[in-house]
Motif scaffolding. Structure first.
Motif, PDB file in Angstrom:
ATOM      1  N   LEU A 110       0.841  -1.196   0.000  1.00  0.00           N
ATOM      2  CA  LEU A 110       0.000   0.000   0.000  1.00  0.00           C
ATOM      3  C   LEU A 110       0.874   1.243   0.000  1.00  0.00           C
ATOM      4  O   LEU A 110       0.465   2.302  -0.457  1.00  0.00           O
ATOM      5  CB  LEU A 110      -0.912   0.008   1.225  1.00  0.00           C
ATOM      6  N   ARG A 111       2.099   1.113   0.507  1.00  0.00           N
ATOM      7  CA  ARG A 111       3.033   2.233   0.568  1.00  0.00           C
ATOM      8  C   ARG A 111       4.128   2.152  -0.489  1.00  0.00           C
ATOM      9  O   ARG A 111       4.652   3.171  -0.903  1.00  0.00           O
ATOM     10  CB  ARG A 111       3.717   2.271   1.930  1.00  0.00           C
ATOM     11  N   CYS A 112       4.526   0.964  -0.863  1.00  0.00           N
ATOM     12  CA  CYS A 112       5.683   0.766  -1.747  1.00  0.00           C
ATOM     13  C   CYS A 112       5.483   1.480  -3.084  1.00  0.00           C
ATOM     14  O   CYS A 112       4.430   1.385  -3.707  1.00  0.00           O
ATOM     15  CB  CYS A 112       5.906  -0.719  -1.993  1.00  0.00           C
ATOM     16  N   ILE A 113       6.524   2.193  -3.521  1.00  0.00           N
ATOM     17  CA  ILE A 113       6.463   2.897  -4.806  1.00  0.00           C
ATOM     18  C   ILE A 113       7.301   2.187  -5.868  1.00  0.00           C
ATOM     19  O   ILE A 113       7.519   2.719  -6.940  1.00  0.00           O
ATOM     20  CB  ILE A 113       6.901   4.367  -4.649  1.00  0.00           C
ATOM     21  N   LEU A 114       7.784   0.990  -5.558  1.00  0.00           N
ATOM     22  CA  LEU A 114       8.536   0.136  -6.490  1.00  0.00           C
ATOM     23  C   LEU A 114       9.739   0.865  -7.097  1.00  0.00           C
ATOM     24  O   LEU A 114      10.036   0.719  -8.270  1.00  0.00           O
ATOM     25  CB  LEU A 114       7.611  -0.410  -7.577  1.00  0.00           C
ATOM     26  N   CYS A 115      10.447   1.627  -6.270  1.00  0.00           N
ATOM     27  CA  CYS A 115      11.573   2.422  -6.758  1.00  0.00           C
ATOM     28  C   CYS A 115      12.856   1.606  -6.877  1.00  0.00           C
ATOM     29  O   CYS A 115      13.744   1.956  -7.642  1.00  0.00           O
ATOM     30  CB  CYS A 115      11.801   3.621  -5.847  1.00  0.00           C
ATOM     31  N   GLY A 116      13.014   0.546  -6.086  1.00  0.00           N
ATOM     32  CA  GLY A 116      14.200  -0.293  -6.161  1.00  0.00           C
ATOM     33  C   GLY A 116      15.353   0.155  -5.291  1.00  0.00           C
ATOM     34  O   GLY A 116      16.431  -0.438  -5.352  1.00  0.00           O
ATOM     35  N   LEU A 117      15.184   1.168  -4.460  1.00  0.00           N
ATOM     36  CA  LEU A 117      16.270   1.603  -3.591  1.00  0.00           C
ATOM     37  C   LEU A 117      16.626   0.542  -2.557  1.00  0.00           C
ATOM     38  O   LEU A 117      17.776   0.427  -2.139  1.00  0.00           O
ATOM     39  CB  LEU A 117      15.914   2.919  -2.901  1.00  0.00           C
ATOM     40  N   CYS A 118      15.659  -0.260  -2.152  1.00  0.00           N
ATOM     41  CA  CYS A 118      15.930  -1.344  -1.207  1.00  0.00           C
ATOM     42  C   CYS A 118      16.836  -2.400  -1.832  1.00  0.00           C
ATOM     43  O   CYS A 118      17.683  -2.983  -1.150  1.00  0.00           O
ATOM     44  CB  CYS A 118      14.623  -1.973  -0.743  1.00  0.00           C
ATOM     45  N   ILE A 119      16.699  -2.615  -3.123  1.00  0.00           N
ATOM     46  CA  ILE A 119      17.526  -3.590  -3.826  1.00  0.00           C
ATOM     47  C   ILE A 119      18.975  -3.130  -3.834  1.00  0.00           C
ATOM     48  O   ILE A 119      19.902  -3.916  -3.612  1.00  0.00           O
ATOM     49  CB  ILE A 119      17.027  -3.771  -5.283  1.00  0.00           C
ATOM     50  N   GLU A 120      19.187  -1.853  -4.089  1.00  0.00           N
ATOM     51  CA  GLU A 120      20.537  -1.308  -4.116  1.00  0.00           C
ATOM     52  C   GLU A 120      21.182  -1.334  -2.735  1.00  0.00           C
ATOM     53  O   GLU A 120      22.394  -1.445  -2.621  1.00  0.00           O
ATOM     54  CB  GLU A 120      20.518   0.120  -4.649  1.00  0.00           C
ATOM     55  N   ALA A 121      20.393  -1.214  -1.678  1.00  0.00           N
ATOM     56  CA  ALA A 121      20.939  -1.154  -0.321  1.00  0.00           C
ATOM     57  C   ALA A 121      21.306  -2.526   0.233  1.00  0.00           C
ATOM     58  O   ALA A 121      22.107  -2.613   1.154  1.00  0.00           O
ATOM     59  CB  ALA A 121      19.929  -0.483   0.603  1.00  0.00           C
ATOM     60  N   CYS A 122      20.773  -3.590  -0.328  1.00  0.00           N
ATOM     61  CA  CYS A 122      20.977  -4.933   0.226  1.00  0.00           C
ATOM     62  C   CYS A 122      22.405  -5.406  -0.021  1.00  0.00           C
ATOM     63  O   CYS A 122      22.819  -5.563  -1.168  1.00  0.00           O
ATOM     64  CB  CYS A 122      19.991  -5.912  -0.392  1.00  0.00           C
ATOM     65  N   PRO A 123      23.176  -5.677   1.050  1.00  0.00           N
ATOM     66  CA  PRO A 123      24.581  -6.070   0.874  1.00  0.00           C
ATOM     67  C   PRO A 123      24.759  -7.511   0.410  1.00  0.00           C
ATOM     68  O   PRO A 123      25.816  -7.857  -0.113  1.00  0.00           O
ATOM     69  CB  PRO A 123      25.180  -5.876   2.268  1.00  0.00           C
ATOM     70  N   THR A 124      23.769  -8.370   0.572  1.00  0.00           N
ATOM     71  CA  THR A 124      23.913  -9.785   0.212  1.00  0.00           C
ATOM     72  C   THR A 124      23.093 -10.181  -1.010  1.00  0.00           C
ATOM     73  O   THR A 124      23.003 -11.363  -1.318  1.00  0.00           O
ATOM     74  CB  THR A 124      23.488 -10.679   1.393  1.00  0.00           C
ATOM     75  N   ARG A 125      22.487  -9.212  -1.685  1.00  0.00           N
ATOM     76  CA  ARG A 125      21.599  -9.481  -2.832  1.00  0.00           C
ATOM     77  C   ARG A 125      20.452 -10.416  -2.426  1.00  0.00           C
ATOM     78  O   ARG A 125      19.981 -11.233  -3.209  1.00  0.00           O
ATOM     79  CB  ARG A 125      22.355 -10.057  -4.026  1.00  0.00           C
ATOM     80  N   ALA A 126      20.018 -10.284  -1.175  1.00  0.00           N
ATOM     81  CA  ALA A 126      18.918 -11.103  -0.687  1.00  0.00           C
ATOM     82  C   ALA A 126      17.596 -10.650  -1.277  1.00  0.00           C
ATOM     83  O   ALA A 126      16.693 -11.447  -1.469  1.00  0.00           O
ATOM     84  CB  ALA A 126      18.852 -11.042   0.836  1.00  0.00           C
ATOM     85  N   LEU A 127      17.487  -9.372  -1.572  1.00  0.00           N
ATOM     86  CA  LEU A 127      16.235  -8.812  -2.063  1.00  0.00           C
ATOM     87  C   LEU A 127      16.378  -8.423  -3.525  1.00  0.00           C
ATOM     88  O   LEU A 127      17.300  -7.700  -3.891  1.00  0.00           O
ATOM     89  CB  LEU A 127      15.863  -7.586  -1.222  1.00  0.00           C
ATOM     90  N   THR A 128      15.509  -8.942  -4.356  1.00  0.00           N
ATOM     91  CA  THR A 128      15.458  -8.573  -5.772  1.00  0.00           C
ATOM     92  C   THR A 128      13.995  -8.330  -6.122  1.00  0.00           C
ATOM     93  O   THR A 128      13.103  -8.564  -5.318  1.00  0.00           O
ATOM     94  CB  THR A 128      16.050  -9.663  -6.686  1.00  0.00           C
ATOM     95  N   MET A 129      13.785  -7.862  -7.352  1.00  0.00           N
ATOM     96  CA  MET A 129      12.422  -7.610  -7.805  1.00  0.00           C
ATOM     97  C   MET A 129      12.118  -8.510  -8.988  1.00  0.00           C
ATOM     98  O   MET A 129      12.937  -8.676  -9.888  1.00  0.00           O
ATOM     99  CB  MET A 129      12.247  -6.142  -8.176  1.00  0.00           C
TER     100      MET A 129
END
Length: 183
Positions: A104-123
């Motif tokens: 409901l809040r996510c804007i699908l910008c991908g900044l969380c993907i760039e911040a992940c040090p282990t590549r645990a999160l992808t889209m």
């Protein structure tokens, strides 16, 4: 004193406006048959998030919360916990015990993907995120985790014998190197 409208303003302008309507009435309609014929997305499309796993099934998320800090919409909630030898969910000393993304809040910008040090999160390319219930748009860890592939074991389980967390993070070994031999 109000001036009276000219002949052009009274009669010609409305007819010209209807001219646009009449021209488009007889054009062939371009209709997307969306629910039945889905168009492929671009390869780098930002869709639903996915928490990835290592080849043996352990989770890549170490519960560092960097993705939550990077999120401009404050849509991610992470609560980390410590691994034990009996309950090991990731190769490091910590794992993400609670992981939620509020779409409901996510804007699908991908900044969380760039911040992940282990590549645990992808889209992924999945874009059908609509629902009729607000509570169903808060995805939990179980909904975000990548499925277990053949050869993976459901966590918690120990790391491969002879491996340490450096072998996972640097990619120095493969899952076939269970005996401890490096590539």
């Amino acid at each position: 004193m109000a001036e009276s409208k000219s002949f052009k303003e009274q009669f010609i302008d409305p007819v010209a406006g209807f001219g646009v309507t009449f021209r488009t009435m007889f054009r062939k309609v371009v209709t997307e048959q969306y629910p039945f014929e889905k168009q492929p997305t671009a390869p780098r499309f930002h869709g639903r998030h996915q928490l990835n796993r290592w080849p043996d099934g352990l989770e890549k998320c170490v519960g560092c919360e960097l993705c939550a800090w990077a999120c401009p919409a404050d849509a991610i909630y992470v609560e980390g916990a410590s691994n034990t030898e009996d309950d090991r969910y990731s190769p490091g000393e910590r794992y993400g015990r609670v992981y939620q993304i509020n779409y409901l809040r996510c804007i699908l910008c991908g900044l969380c993907i760039e911040a992940c040090p282990t590549r645990a999160l992808t889209m992924t390319n999945e874009y059908e995120l609509a629902d009729d219930n607000r509570a169903d748009l808060i995805y939990t860890k179980s909904e975000l985790l990548a499925p277990l592939l053949p050869g993976m074991e459901q966590p918690p389980h120990p790391m491969h014998e002879g491996w340490d967390e450096t072998d996972y993070y640097r990619g120095g070994r493969s899952t076939s190197d269970v005996g401890g031999e490096s590539k």
